[in-house]
Design an enzyme around this catalytic site. Structure first.
Site, PDB file in Angstrom:
ATOM      1  N   ASP A  66       0.825 105.421  50.137  1.00  0.00           N
ATOM      2  CA  ASP A  66       1.931 104.833  49.371  1.00  0.00           C
ATOM      3  C   ASP A  66       2.194 103.394  49.793  1.00  0.00           C
ATOM      4  O   ASP A  66       2.421 103.102  50.962  1.00  0.00           O
ATOM      5  CB  ASP A  66       3.210 105.652  49.580  1.00  0.00           C
ATOM      6  CG  ASP A  66       3.165 106.996  48.863  1.00  0.00           C
ATOM      7  OD1 ASP A  66       2.649 107.044  47.730  1.00  0.00           O
ATOM      8  OD2 ASP A  66       3.648 107.988  49.433  1.00  0.00           O
TER       9      ASP A  66
ATOM     10  N   ASP B 282      -3.282 104.171  55.019  1.00  0.00           N
ATOM     11  CA  ASP B 282      -2.083 104.781  54.473  1.00  0.00           C
ATOM     12  C   ASP B 282      -2.264 104.832  52.950  1.00  0.00           C
ATOM     13  O   ASP B 282      -3.191 104.209  52.402  1.00  0.00           O
ATOM     14  CB  ASP B 282      -0.881 103.907  54.874  1.00  0.00           C
ATOM     15  CG  ASP B 282       0.400 104.325  54.188  1.00  0.00           C
ATOM     16  OD1 ASP B 282       0.740 105.520  54.259  1.00  0.00           O
ATOM     17  OD2 ASP B 282       1.056 103.466  53.571  1.00  0.00           O
TER      18      ASP B 282
END
Length: 289
Positions: free
Chosen positions: A40, A38
């Site tokens: 953020d 991922d």
């Protein structure tokens, strides 16, 4: 084995199982490894000096490329939907339609702003977005060893790429699956491209990108990094997977979410703003090759 795993902020439900996975992955060799992460609050910091760091959407919200009225409306959406996203009492099935609502409304607001493509670099440059400490080793070492890094993000791909580009770690081994802006011939935002990726449909996003995983079919060992339970499905498109080691960053609401993270991730990092543990794992998996 890996000294960093004994740090007080590192938690494992079954450390013996983690050891077994690591040994199996090391034995297979780094040419069988791929990293899926991922972006953020996983590759980027959650906090810096006690202040929340921005995600891809926040970078735009806090910039001059959108109006104050739009900023207020985006904040209202965040206040309404973020508590739903992290609510441990709701099932993913319950959350899904609300997340679609949130992302769709946010995208509509941004499109109405007629954002110019050439303003994005400045917005990133002026922001307080920060990759986690240790990012240089993480990106450079994976590239040096030709280990593919797939960044799978429910954020904005154009912003995400700009963050990596400005930190000079956008290497050829990096591929991004995210929400990309679609600009008209004069460079003004007119829509978002393709299927919407939100925090809880990464499984579908993984399965839509079977071409990427087909190319990597000899990469049967996966190191997965995420900060939400929605990130656990990012590797669902991997073919003939042999081992997967899942590392989860638990950034906030620690007490109420700790057990669900321990039940889902192999290694849970509590309020760790660095890539120290992932880097130690990568070092372990590549040093012997």
């Amino acid at each position: 084995m890996i000294s960093e795993l004994s740090n007080s902020w590192v938690h494992m439900k079954d450390d013996e199982r983690v050891r077994e996975i690591l040994q199996s992955m090391q034995k297979a060799g780094s040419n069988t490894l791929q990293v899926i992460s991922d972006f953020d609050m996983t590759l980027t910091r959650f906090e810096h000096n006690g202040k929340r760091c921005p995600d891809c959407y926040n970078i735009l919200e806090r910039s001059n490329v959108i109006s104050s009225d739009c900023k207020e409306k985006l904040q209202e959406l965040l206040d309404k939907y973020y508590p739903i996203e992290i609510d441990t009492k709701r099932s993913v099935e319950e959350k899904m339609p609300r997340m679609v609502e949130w992302w769709t409304k946010a995208h509509e607001l941004l499109v109405n702003q007629k954002i110019k493509k050439d303003g994005l670099a400045e917005a990133v440059k002026d922001s307080e977005a920060k990759l986690r400490d240790g990012y240089q080793y993480f990106f450079d070492h994976l590239n040096e060893h030709s280990i593919p890094l797939l960044i799978f993000s429910a954020g904005i791909g154009d912003i995400l790429e700009e963050v990596i580009r400005q930190t000079e770690v956008f290497h050829p081994n990096v591929k991004v699956i995210s929400n990309y802006m679609d600009f008209d011939e004069s460079g003004v935002l007119k829509a978002f491209k393709g299927e919407l990726i939100h925090i809880y449909n990464k499984k579908e996003g993984a399965l839509l990108n079977t071409g990427h995983f087909q190319e990597l079919r000899t990469r049967t060992n996966v190191l997965l990094l995420g900060d939400s339970l929605g990130d656990l499905n990012m590797a669902d498109g991997v073919q003939d997977m042999e081992n997967i080691l899942k590392i989860g960053f638990l950034n906030d609401k620690v007490e109420e979410r700790k057990q669900s993270y321990l039940d889902s991730y192999d290694i849970v990092l509590i309020k760790d703003e660095t890539l120290g543990v992932p880097n130690a794992v990568i070092r372990f998996l590549t040093d012997s090759n």
